[in-house]
Scaffold this motif. Structure first.
Motif, mmCIF file in Angstrom:
data_model
loop_
_atom_site.group_PDB
_atom_site.id
_atom_site.type_symbol
_atom_site.label_atom_id
_atom_site.label_comp_id
_atom_site.label_asym_id
_atom_site.label_seq_id
_atom_site.Cartn_x
_atom_site.Cartn_y
_atom_site.Cartn_z
ATOM 1 N N THR A 231 0.854 -1.182 0.000
ATOM 2 C CA THR A 231 0.000 0.000 0.000
ATOM 3 C C THR A 231 0.893 1.237 0.000
ATOM 4 O OG1 THR A 231 -0.098 -0.015 2.407
ATOM 5 C CG2 THR A 231 -1.858 -1.168 1.234
ATOM 6 N N PRO A 232 0.469 2.331 -0.589
ATOM 7 C CA PRO A 232 1.283 3.554 -0.576
ATOM 8 C C PRO A 232 1.629 3.963 0.852
ATOM 9 C CG PRO A 232 -0.529 3.768 -2.124
ATOM 10 C CD PRO A 232 -0.778 2.504 -1.360
ATOM 11 N N GLY A 233 2.867 4.436 1.024
ATOM 12 C CA GLY A 233 3.318 4.835 2.349
ATOM 13 C C GLY A 233 3.990 3.723 3.113
ATOM 14 N N SER A 234 4.015 2.490 2.545
ATOM 15 C CA SER A 234 4.681 1.365 3.199
ATOM 16 C C SER A 234 6.146 1.309 2.760
ATOM 17 C CB SER A 234 4.004 0.049 2.831
ATOM 18 O OG SER A 234 2.645 0.046 3.224
ATOM 19 N N MET A 235 6.971 0.758 3.638
ATOM 20 C CA MET A 235 8.390 0.640 3.308
ATOM 21 C C MET A 235 8.687 -0.720 2.704
ATOM 22 S SD MET A 235 11.793 1.160 5.686
ATOM 23 C CE MET A 235 11.658 2.944 5.628
ATOM 24 N N GLY A 236 9.504 -0.730 1.672
ATOM 25 C CA GLY A 236 9.951 -1.965 1.057
ATOM 26 C C GLY A 236 11.422 -1.852 0.716
ATOM 27 N N VAL A 237 12.003 -2.933 0.213
ATOM 28 C CA VAL A 237 13.427 -2.978 -0.079
ATOM 29 C C VAL A 237 13.637 -3.331 -1.539
ATOM 30 C CG1 VAL A 237 15.599 -4.157 0.428
ATOM 31 C CG2 VAL A 237 14.028 -3.606 2.280
ATOM 32 N N ALA A 238 14.602 -2.638 -2.153
ATOM 33 C CA ALA A 238 15.036 -2.944 -3.516
ATOM 34 C C ALA A 238 16.545 -2.851 -3.537
ATOM 35 C CB ALA A 238 14.413 -1.973 -4.515
ATOM 36 N N GLY A 239 17.236 -3.997 -3.702
ATOM 37 C CA GLY A 239 18.687 -3.996 -3.613
ATOM 38 C C GLY A 239 19.110 -3.598 -2.217
ATOM 39 N N GLU A 240 19.975 -2.559 -2.125
ATOM 40 C CA GLU A 240 20.389 -2.054 -0.813
ATOM 41 C C GLU A 240 19.705 -0.722 -0.499
ATOM 42 O OE1 GLU A 240 24.440 -2.808 0.757
ATOM 43 O OE2 GLU A 240 24.916 -3.225 -1.339
ATOM 44 N N TRP A 241 18.494 -0.574 -0.994
ATOM 45 C CA TRP A 241 17.710 0.637 -0.740
ATOM 46 C C TRP A 241 16.423 0.275 -0.008
ATOM 47 C CZ3 TRP A 241 19.401 5.522 -1.756
ATOM 48 C CH2 TRP A 241 20.529 5.654 -2.577
ATOM 49 N N ALA A 242 16.138 1.046 1.025
ATOM 50 C CA ALA A 242 14.824 0.983 1.659
ATOM 51 C C ALA A 242 14.011 2.133 1.084
ATOM 52 C CB ALA A 242 14.962 1.124 3.177
ATOM 53 N N LEU A 243 12.850 1.808 0.558
ATOM 54 C CA LEU A 243 12.048 2.789 -0.177
ATOM 55 C C LEU A 243 10.641 2.891 0.392
ATOM 56 C CD1 LEU A 243 13.020 1.623 -3.775
ATOM 57 C CD2 LEU A 243 13.930 3.632 -2.591
ATOM 58 N N VAL A 244 10.099 4.100 0.305
ATOM 59 C CA VAL A 244 8.684 4.329 0.573
ATOM 60 C C VAL A 244 8.128 5.067 -0.638
ATOM 61 C CG1 VAL A 244 6.961 5.451 2.024
ATOM 62 C CG2 VAL A 244 9.007 4.456 3.071
ATOM 63 N N VAL A 245 7.158 4.470 -1.287
ATOM 64 C CA VAL A 245 6.491 5.110 -2.420
ATOM 65 C C VAL A 245 5.129 5.587 -1.931
ATOM 66 C CG1 VAL A 245 5.604 4.835 -4.758
ATOM 67 C CG2 VAL A 245 7.720 3.668 -4.069
ATOM 68 N N GLU A 246 4.886 6.872 -2.039
ATOM 69 C CA GLU A 246 3.672 7.463 -1.496
ATOM 70 C C GLU A 246 2.508 7.368 -2.491
ATOM 71 O OE1 GLU A 246 2.539 8.584 1.230
ATOM 72 O OE2 GLU A 246 4.311 8.550 2.519
ATOM 73 N N HIS A 247 1.359 7.950 -2.081
ATOM 74 C CA HIS A 247 0.193 7.981 -2.960
ATOM 75 C C HIS A 247 0.517 8.752 -4.235
ATOM 76 C CE1 HIS A 247 -1.748 6.874 0.870
ATOM 77 N NE2 HIS A 247 -2.650 6.297 0.090
ATOM 78 N N SER A 248 -0.244 8.491 -5.260
ATOM 79 C CA SER A 248 0.061 9.022 -6.595
ATOM 80 C C SER A 248 -0.899 10.128 -7.010
ATOM 81 C CB SER A 248 -0.008 7.886 -7.627
ATOM 82 O OG SER A 248 0.854 6.821 -7.270
ATOM 83 N N ASP A 249 -0.434 10.922 -7.924
ATOM 84 C CA ASP A 249 -1.293 11.864 -8.663
ATOM 85 C C ASP A 249 -1.478 11.244 -10.039
ATOM 86 O OD1 ASP A 249 -2.526 13.867 -10.062
ATOM 87 O OD2 ASP A 249 -1.182 15.471 -9.384
ATOM 88 N N LEU A 250 -2.648 10.690 -10.274
ATOM 89 C CA LEU A 250 -2.892 9.965 -11.523
ATOM 90 C C LEU A 250 -3.239 10.889 -12.693
ATOM 91 C CD1 LEU A 250 -4.904 6.887 -10.167
ATOM 92 C CD2 LEU A 250 -2.438 7.126 -10.524
ATOM 93 N N ASP A 251 -3.345 12.170 -12.440
ATOM 94 C CA ASP A 251 -3.582 13.151 -13.516
ATOM 95 C C ASP A 251 -2.767 14.393 -13.193
ATOM 96 O OD1 ASP A 251 -4.457 14.693 -15.583
ATOM 97 O OD2 ASP A 251 -6.549 14.810 -14.913
#
Length: 370
Positions: A231-251
């Motif tokens: 879900t947006p705002g959750s933390m995940g891992v990609a390689g050696e990066w911890a990432l949080v991708v927030e909610h989007s602006d779809l337009d």
């Protein structure tokens, strides 16, 4: 009849009465009865154990009481114990009644007790009884952290010592610590990894009648998939990066146009989509190549922007992550230009390059508005 004969007849009659016990002359000599001797002999009963001591399970510090039932004449008792690790029985000093009590302690867990019963007619030994001392459970090995991809089966296990153990597994998010009971009551539990469980803590409560002990919690790291994104705002891992991708602006066409007059307008049938990304590097050696964040349309294709100045990070996101820089994290706006037909149901795909410490990996976040 002559007097002598008469006296002899009377004497015979009286003698018969005396023999039946009705009359005893005052000067009669004591007589030994054969019947009485037989009755006295019959009262000497052969020694026999009728009920041996029963094994007991007692909480440490409580009193354990063993007892024996026996029959016989002039009985006496002597208790014996075979302590844990010993091969023979030893006499228990002062234990000379049909019952024996002892305080349950861990050092005599597994001891066996029996009693020797001695009577006027024989000596017998009872069957032995075990003493199980129940102490509070002890965790030997805590559940280990687990990493999995959404959809994988994940098993957590514990090793504990104690008698009569039961297990209750629980799971909670790290933020709320609102523990929920998992199905299963064994020393292991298996669950299906889901992106919503990423960052969860799993622990087990081990109980017996002496008390309860909680394990140290294990961490569950779940990598999301395109079909089960974070879900947006959750933390995940990609390689050696911890990432949080927030909610989007779809337009975000207007926002992109306002960011720079040089930005091209979205072609007919296409739209700019943007989001805010928090990226934190946890490498021990330098900074690896950055993770790449792109929009994965519902058609499976990956979309991004080229040569476009994207809008600044919204003020609300800057405030939310005001201490990002303090922890070596950065905020940025990520965008994509995608066909209108693939935006609904799209996800953000964040790919981290492989390093000597971490393999290349991709995590996904739902592209939804707040």
């Amino acid at each position: 009849m002559r007097p002598t004969a008469l006296r002899a007849g009377i004497a015979a009659v009286l003698g018969g009465v005396l023999a039946l016990g009705f009359v005893a002359p005052a000067n009669a000599a004591p007589q030994t009865s054969t019947v009485v001797s037989h009755e006295a002999a019959a009262k000497v009963v052969r020694t026999k154990v009728t009920a041996s001591p029963k094994s007991l399970s007692v909480v440490a510090g409580k009193r354990a009481k063993f007892s024996v039932s026996a029959k016989g004449t002039k009985l006496s008792y002597q208790w014996y114990v075979r302590k844990p690790g010993k091969s023979s029985y030893a006499k228990v000093a002062g234990a000379k009644t049909r019952t024996y009590g002892v305080t349950a302690m861990s050092r005599i867990d597994g001891a066996r007790y029996r009693v020797v019963v001695t009577g006027a007619k024989g000596t017998v030994t009872s069957k032995s009884a075990a003493l199980v001392v129940v102490s509070k459970p002890k965790i030997i090995t805590d559940p280990a952290d687990r990493q999995a991809r959404s959809g994988d089966k994940v098993t957590f296990s514990v090793k504990a010592a104690g008698h009569g153990l039961t297990y209750t597994w629980r799971i909670a998010s790290m933020e709320s610590l609102d523990w929920q009971t998992l199905p299963g009551t064994g020393r292991s539990v298996t669950l299906t990894a889901r992106s919503a469980l990423n960052g969860s803590l799993v622990e087990v409560v081990v109980r017996n009648k002496a008390g309860r002990t909680e394990s140290l919690p294990a961490f569950l790291d779940v990598t999301s998939t395109a079909s089960d994104p974070y879900t947006p705002g959750s933390m995940g891992v990609a390689g050696e990066w911890a990432l949080v991708v927030e909610h989007s602006d779809l337009d975000a066409d207007a926002e992109v146009a306002a960011a720079s007059p040089a930005n091209p307008a979205a072609p007919a049938g296409s739209t700019y989509v943007t989001t805010t990304v928090l990226a934190c590097n946890f490498s021990d050696e330098g900074t690896p190549a950055p993770a790449t964040v792109r929009l994965r349309g519902k058609d499976g294709a990956l979309y991004t922007t080229t040569g476009v100045a994207l809008p600044a990070v919204p003020a609300a996101m800057t405030k939310k992550y005001s201490d990002a820089a303090e922890f070596g994290c950065s905020l940025s706006t990520v965008g994509a230009l995608a066909p209108d037909s693939v935006i609904a149901g799209a996800v953000w795909a964040a790919s981290g390059p492989a390093t000597r410490y971490a393999p290349a990996s991709t995590s996904y976040w739902a592209a939804t508005v707040a």
